[in-house]
Design an enzyme around this catalytic site. Structure first.
Site, PDB file in Angstrom:
ATOM      1  N   THR A   1       0.995   0.043  10.421  1.00 30.00           N
ATOM      2  CA  THR A   1       1.986  -0.003  11.523  1.00 30.00           C
ATOM      3  C   THR A   1       3.084  -0.683  11.173  1.00 30.00           C
ATOM      4  OG1 THR A   1       1.096  -1.810  11.940  1.00 30.00           O
ATOM      5  CG2 THR A   1       1.170   0.219  13.875  1.00 30.00           C
TER       6      THR A   1
ATOM      7  N   ASP B   1      -9.195  -5.588  14.540  1.00 31.41           N
ATOM      8  CA  ASP B   1      -8.034  -6.322  14.063  1.00 31.41           C
ATOM      9  C   ASP B   1      -8.611  -7.028  12.223  1.00 31.41           C
ATOM     10  OD1 ASP B   1      -6.234  -8.864  15.860  1.00 31.41           O
ATOM     11  OD2 ASP B   1      -6.784  -9.252  13.076  1.00 31.41           O
TER      12      ASP B   1
ATOM     13  N   ALA C   1      -1.021  -7.841   6.321  1.00 34.01           N
ATOM     14  CA  ALA C   1      -1.336  -9.512   6.222  1.00 34.01           C
ATOM     15  C   ALA C   1      -0.107  -9.824   7.110  1.00 34.01           C
ATOM     16  CB  ALA C   1      -0.777  -9.579   4.784  1.00 34.01           C
ATOM     17  N   GLN C   2      -0.139 -10.830   7.083  1.00 33.38           N
ATOM     18  CA  GLN C   2       0.894 -11.982   7.122  1.00 33.38           C
ATOM     19  C   GLN C   2       1.783 -12.169   5.895  1.00 33.38           C
ATOM     20  OE1 GLN C   2       3.827 -13.516   7.376  1.00 33.38           O
ATOM     21  NE2 GLN C   2       2.867 -15.373   7.035  1.00 33.38           N
TER      22      GLN C   2
ATOM     23  N   SER D   1       0.217  -8.913  -4.836  1.00 33.87           N
ATOM     24  CA  SER D   1       1.936  -8.679  -5.062  1.00 33.87           C
ATOM     25  C   SER D   1       2.221  -9.347  -6.345  1.00 33.87           C
ATOM     26  CB  SER D   1       2.475 -10.491  -3.944  1.00 33.87           C
ATOM     27  OG  SER D   1       3.699 -10.562  -3.697  1.00 33.87           O
TER      28      SER D   1
ATOM     29  N   GLU E   1       5.166 -12.205  -5.837  1.00 34.79           N
ATOM     30  CA  GLU E   1       4.881 -14.274  -5.729  1.00 34.79           C
ATOM     31  C   GLU E   1       3.574 -14.149  -6.017  1.00 34.79           C
ATOM     32  OE1 GLU E   1       7.214 -15.524  -3.637  1.00 34.79           O
ATOM     33  OE2 GLU E   1       8.442 -13.512  -3.543  1.00 34.79           O
TER      34      GLU E   1
ATOM     35  N   TYR F   1       1.446 -17.926   0.896  1.00 36.28           N
ATOM     36  CA  TYR F   1       1.412 -16.440   1.308  1.00 36.28           C
ATOM     37  C   TYR F   1       0.624 -15.698  -0.162  1.00 36.28           C
ATOM     38  CZ  TYR F   1       2.608 -11.327   0.309  1.00 36.28           C
ATOM     39  OH  TYR F   1       2.966 -10.192   0.049  1.00 36.28           O
TER      40      TYR F   1
ATOM     41  N   HIS G   1       9.438  -4.346  -2.813  1.00 37.20           N
ATOM     42  CA  HIS G   1       9.949  -2.920  -3.096  1.00 37.20           C
ATOM     43  C   HIS G   1       9.851  -3.113  -0.744  1.00 37.20           C
ATOM     44  CE1 HIS G   1       5.652  -3.044  -2.680  1.00 37.20           C
ATOM     45  NE2 HIS G   1       5.400  -2.098  -1.172  1.00 37.20           N
TER      46      HIS G   1
ATOM     47  N   ARG H   1      11.881  -1.740   6.510  1.00 34.70           N
ATOM     48  CA  ARG H   1      11.506  -3.003   6.270  1.00 34.70           C
ATOM     49  C   ARG H   1      11.518  -3.932   6.943  1.00 34.70           C
ATOM     50  NH1 ARG H   1       8.728  -7.092   2.331  1.00 34.70           N
ATOM     51  NH2 ARG H   1      10.567  -7.398   0.893  1.00 34.70           N
TER      52      ARG H   1
END
Ligand code: NDP
Ligand code: GDP
Length: 340
Positions: A10, A60, A84-85, A127, A129, A151, A181, A186
């Site tokens: 989603t 979940d 992910a969160q 990521s 990050e 994260y 991205h 987004r």
């Protein structure tokens, strides 16, 4: 017909990946977590016109029993772990949840695959990050990691577990180290979408200003539709591996503002203000990727420029707000564009 299972279906990438795989003849299944706001679930899939063409399964990511049952039932050829969160800023407020979903959730998915479908090919959404406080000015697969948020630490754990399951159990697990991205889909909390939404509101007279945090940070922004193609290409290779996916162009938040406001003929400096409350406890000041490996081995290259993406995002947000205005105020009588 190949079968794919997507966690995070989603979300932004889940929606674009679903559309991409359906176009290639896949049966697409997704993990859907229960929500009290069930009426708005699937908005992104609907926006891309594919909601009715995917099969959604209740579960979940942090509930092994539901994940395991779904893998057993679907028997996927390819598993894309995108759930992910995913919002860095929120991870300081919810470090335990972020660690559980973004970190441990990956291992729950890996375990389900190892137990119920070990021949499936597995993609992990790693990521940029993870590079955090960058150790090299341009980041590749060989650049050391230095995560700067709960994260990023959770993503790094998931990344190494993906590598570990490949080396320990011989599973086909690949990890895409994707740089930022974006797209019209987004999440509104991310800076690009917050800006294009703000531009649309200001242009249509629904807001007077836009409040942001650090305008000097730089990101290597690409389009989500290009990046989901890279995910798929990774799982079509003979051997699993890890790949950086990036455009190789780094742009500041201020420059992004200039582009987005410029798109509707406004000067961003007249509308953007900053609030120290939006600064982060530890910032990732700059990210700049080198996707040479993906280009050489996967034949991947981005198809869309940053300017094209900004234009698409601003246009989409203008259209969304115009549609809302026409519902609320059919005549539009009291709503005038900022520069009318
Ligand atoms: P989004 O935030 O748009 O989507 C996250 C998805 O994860 C949503 O479908 C969400 O469901 C789902 N999810 C969250 N928690 C759970 C849970 N406990 N169980 C099941 N599903 C859950 O992220 P993106 O599409 O932008 O990103 C996809 C992945 O790629 C993420 O893992 C992200 O961290 C990573 N990534 C993204 C980058 C980017 O620039 N977009 C860059 C690098 C990595 P719901 O709709 O119910 O909230
Ligand atoms: P991230 O790279 O995954 O953290 O993506 P974001 O879009 O959330 O943030 C990108 C950069 O924009 C970070 O360096 C933020 O500090 C910076 N930024 C500046 N103002 C804002 C803001 O109002 N919201 C967000 N989300 N980021 C901001």
């Amino acid at each position: 017909m190949p079968t794919a299972l997507i966690t995070g279906i989603t979300g932004q990438d889940g929606a674009y990946l679903s559309k991409f795989l359906l176009q290639r003849g896949y049966a697409v299944h997704g993990l859907l977590r229960r929500s009290a706001s069930a009426d708005v679930i699937g908005e992104r899939l609907r926006w891309l016109g594919v909601l009715d063409r995917v099969t959604l399964h209740d579960g979940d990511l942090v509930d092994l029993s539901s994940v395991l049952r779904i893998v057993q039932a679907v028997q996927p050829d390819e598993v894309y772990n995108l759930a992910a969160q995913s919002f860095v800023h929120a991870s300081w407020q919810q470090p335990l949840l972020t660690g559980t979903v973004t970190g441990l959730g990956n291992v729950i998915m890996l375990e389900a695959v190892r137990i119920a479908r070990p021949q499936a090919r597995f993609y992990q959404a790693s990521s940029s990050e993870m590079f955090g406080k960058i150790q090299q000015s341009v980041q590749t697969e060989r650049t050391p990691f230095y995560p700067r948020s709960p994260y990023a630490v959770a993503k790094l754990y998931a990344h190494w577990m993906t590598v570990n399951y490949r080396e320990s159990f011989g599973l086909y697990t690949s990890s895409g180290i994707l740089f930022n991205h974006e797209s019209p889909l987004r999440g509104i909390e991310f800076v690009t979408r917050k800006i294009t939404d703000g531009v649309a509101r200001i242009k249509l007279g629904l807001a007077r200003e836009l409040t942001l945090g650090n305008l000097e940070a730089k990101r290597d922004w690409g389009h989500a539709a290009d990046y989901v193609r890279a995910m798929w290409l990774m799982l079509q290779q003979d051997q699993p591996d890890d790949y950086v996916v990036a455009t190789g162009r780094s742009t500041s938040i201020a420059e992004f503002c200039a582009m987005a406001f410029g798109q509707v003929g406004l000067d961003w400096r007249e509308y953007v203000r900053t609030d120290a409350g939006l600064l982060r406890p530890a910032e990732v000041q700059v990210l700049h990727g080198d996707a040479s490996k993906a280009r050489e081995r996967l034949g991947w290259a981005p198809s869309m420029t940053l300017e094209e993406m900004v234009a698409e995002m601003v246009d989409a947000d203008l259209a969304r707000h115009r549609a809302r205005i026409s519902v609320v105020q059919p005549t539009g009588a009291s709503l005038r564009p900022a520069q009318a």
